[in-house]
Design an enzyme around this catalytic site. Structure first.
Site, PDB file in Angstrom:
ATOM      1  N   GLY A  50       0.766  -1.246   0.000  1.00 14.71           N
ATOM      2  CA  GLY A  50       0.000   0.000   0.000  1.00 14.71           C
ATOM      3  C   GLY A  50       0.789   1.283   0.000  1.00 14.71           C
ATOM      4  O   GLY A  50       0.262   2.321   0.419  1.00 14.71           O
ATOM      5  N   LYS A 101      -3.203  -0.570   6.330  1.00 10.10           N
ATOM      6  CA  LYS A 101      -4.374  -1.447   6.208  1.00 10.10           C
ATOM      7  C   LYS A 101      -4.851  -1.929   7.576  1.00 10.10           C
ATOM      8  O   LYS A 101      -5.267  -3.087   7.744  1.00 10.10           O
ATOM      9  CB  LYS A 101      -4.071  -2.626   5.291  1.00 10.10           C
ATOM     10  N   ASP A 158      -7.484  -1.150   8.832  1.00 10.43           N
ATOM     11  CA  ASP A 158      -8.910  -1.444   8.689  1.00 10.43           C
ATOM     12  C   ASP A 158      -9.142  -2.935   8.453  1.00 10.43           C
ATOM     13  O   ASP A 158     -10.157  -3.486   8.887  1.00 10.43           O
ATOM     14  CB  ASP A 158      -9.515  -0.628   7.544  1.00 10.43           C
ATOM     15  N   SER A 192      31.653 -22.522  20.867  1.00  7.81           N
ATOM     16  CA  SER A 192      32.961 -21.869  21.078  1.00  7.81           C
ATOM     17  C   SER A 192      32.799 -20.370  21.311  1.00  7.81           C
ATOM     18  O   SER A 192      33.170 -19.563  20.458  1.00  7.81           O
ATOM     19  CB  SER A 192      33.901 -22.145  19.905  1.00  7.81           C
TER      20      SER A 192
END
Length: 617
Positions: free
Chosen positions: A18, A145, A147, A527
């Site tokens: 988006g 987004k 929503d 190690s």
């Protein structure tokens, strides 16, 4: 306004997350669109029976709208009360990564967009990594987004926590995380009533919160010397230093110094064609001047003021570059590096990491192919003056010429000490009695590949895959891991610091015997201490490669294949590395395999290719 502040901000992110929609909505809500533009796009969508998208305000090309992706770098212009902005909509699709890098290279700040319904994806990490490579440190993350996630705070926090952890590893600390909806307009130009739990800035406010870099006219003087001209006609004995003022300004009387030579003098007179005025030279002007002290300088030197911040000078550069050459960038070949007016012979000393621009694969090998982005160390044949990323563009960016053609370009990230790393290979030349016969028998010499990293980083899994590939390629190989040793040779040892060091010493002694027998031995031990790894290297009879299998503590905890971290947290295991015992990251490993960026198969392939290249030396 003549000196109105302008800021370049790039928008990046995974395809379909988006970016273009956020920019389109921002411009619409900020009343930054040309009159009638929004209505025109809506009408075009209606005529074509296509749902309206704010992204269409940017994606003007027909093929872009048809595919729903941004192909080229689009630039949008608008103004707030604080300053003017150039928003760069960089492509997120893997096919167009080169364009994204080109767009981002001009930016002072970035906004990275993540789809709340999809979360952090592989390309989201890659794009964050590219911002780091390009030296962009002002980053805001837009979780878009919202929503589609019902505006839930828990979704926002989960993504924020996961991506913050990743960005920390690549040395980016985002200025802010913003929950937004480009489609609905939430927190774009105005605060959203649907997310009362968020009290931070809107996107528009965050843009104004970014800090602009000093304009070139206010930066320290940088004038690459283009040429030195001496006149003899009619008793004219002037020697004029000429070039273009890239940043700052130049006036008569300035005390100046030339780099990298370090020679000092003062500006006596300013010289213009058919102009005797001594008006100071401003940023961007072609300039000429005479000196009070007639020192010898040449093209490629960098003129600076004595009292201002000097540039860096050196012969070893840590650089991020983009390669476009027909032939790969590789070790052992000589190239020409151009920075400002300087032209210096150059060789590739080391490749730290490579990213393929067509499929975003990330790996380590000692060459860079066409359309790949890489972190490299470059070795110059003679000292050069330059600035680091974030400084003047003309003196911090470079191009590389191969066979009279520009084959690559990049930015300088750091100046390294002029160490001769080849010195550590001297003792590898020694061989014990019978080594040549055993090499002839196997078709290759022996080698110790010491793989270090936290528990759960993937050492043994990668080594097992590499062993299979090496044997298939006709290489005598064997994996020597901690479990094999502790079931037999080292079963009398515990996990205290002295016992761990003895465990490593014994493992190194065994690996040295395997090496002498002509076997490529892949030792996979945590190690954790640098001194123990140095001891292991000292016991090698011929060739020792230290491989750092890199993974953060949180990632290793999530994997925890043996449940050891859980037991350590419960107090069932003490002195466990990463929990209550330290791990010292290798200072100069021969190879780094980042298992948070690359899968195990790619790491194994990279390791095998590296081992095979070393066996040929």
């Amino acid at each position: 306004m003549e000196h109105e502040e302008i800021m370049n901000v790039v928008m990046v992110g995974h395809v379909d997350h988006g970016k273009s929609t956020v920019i389109g909505r921002l411009m619409a809500d900020a009343n930054a669109l040309p009159e009638g533009k929004l209505e025109l796009i809506r009408e075009n969508c209606r005529r074509n029976s296509k749902p309206f998208e704010y992204a269409f305000l940017l994606d003007a090309l027909k093929n872009e709208q048809a595919q729903g992706i941004t192909i080229d770098t689009a630039r949008c212009f608008f103004r707030t009360e604080k300053r003017r902005y150039i928003l760069i909509d960089a492509p997120g699709h893997i096919e167009f990564l080169k364009n994204m890098v080109t767009g981002a290279s001009r930016a002072e700040a970035a906004m990275l967009v993540i789809d709340a319904s999809r979360g952090v994806e592989e390309n989201t990490r890659r794009h964050g990594y590219f911002l780091s490579m390009l030296g962009i440190r002002q980053v805001a993350v837009l979780i878009n987004k919202m929503d589609l996630a019902d505006y839930r705070q828990s979704v926002f926090r989960d993504i924020q926590e996961e991506y913050s952890e990743f960005l920390e590893k690549i040395h980016i600390r985002p200025r802010a995380f913003l929950p937004v909806s480009g489609y609905e307009g939430d927190n774009i130009a105005g605060r959203s009533p649907r997310m009362p739990w968020y009290r931070g800035l809107t996107v528009l406010e965050q843009l104004d919160a970014f800090e602009a870099l000093l304009p070139p006219s206010q930066q320290a003087l940088r004038m690459p010397v283009q040429g030195v001209y001496k006149f003899t006609h009619a008793g004219d004995n002037r020697r004029i230093i000429a070039g273009t003022v890239e940043t700052g300004g130049l006036k008569a009387g300035d005390a100046v110094v030339f780099y990298p030579s370090g020679k000092k003098t003062s500006v006596k007179t300013l010289e213009r064609f058919n102009d005797d005025s001594q008006r100071p030279f401003e940023c961007g002007e072609a300039a000429g001047f005479t000196m009070t002290d007639q020192i010898y300088v040449k093209r490629g030197e960098l003129l600076c003021r004595q009292e201002e911040t000097p540039p860096r000078t050196g012969v070893r550069l840590k650089a991020n570059l983009f390669w476009l050459g027909k032939a790969p960038l590789e070790k052992g070949k000589h190239y020409l590096l151009k920075c400002g007016t300087a032209q210096v012979d150059m060789t590739l000393q080391q490749v730290d990491r490579v990213v393929n621009a067509s499929d975003l694969s990330c790996f380590t090998r000692q060459r860079v192919e066409r359309h790949e982005v890489a972190e490299c160390i470059l070795r110059l044949d003679s000292p050069m003056a330059f600035d680091l990323a974030g400084g003047a563009a003309a003196t911090s960016r470079f191009v590389i010429v191969d066979n009279y053609e520009i084959a690559g370009g990049g930015i300088i990230m750091d100046c390294l000490a002029a160490e001769d790393y080849d010195a550590k290979n001297i003792r590898w030349a020694a061989s014990s009695t019978g080594a040549s016969e055993r090499s002839a028998l196997h078709g290759h010499p022996g080698m110790i590949v010491w793989m270090t990293g936290l528990s759960g980083s993937g050492k043994t899994t990668i080594a097992d895959l590499a062993e299979q590939q090496l044997i298939a390629a006709g290489v005598s190989a064997y994996v020597l891991d901690g479990d094999k040793l502790r079931r037999g040779l080292n079963r009398d040892l515990g996990f205290s610091t002295p016992e761990r060091e003895e465990n490593i010493r014994r493992a190194a002694e065994v690996a040295s015997l395997f090496e002498d027998a002509g076997t490529v031995t892949l030792v996979t031990l945590i190690s954790p201490y640098e001194r123990s790894r140095k001891l292991a290297r000292s016991l090698s009879r011929r060739r020792f490669l230290e491989v750092y299998v890199k993974a953060g503590l949180n990632a290793c905890r999530r994997r925890d294949p043996k449940g050891l971290y859980r037991k350590a947290d419960q107090g069932l295991i003490r002195d466990f590395t990463g929990v209550d015992s330290p791990y010292e990251v290798p200072a100069d490993p021969d190879l780094v395999l980042d298992t948070e960026l690359w899968n195990e198969e790619l790491c194994a392939e990279t390791l095998v290719n590296f081992i095979l290249s070393q066996l040929k030396k």
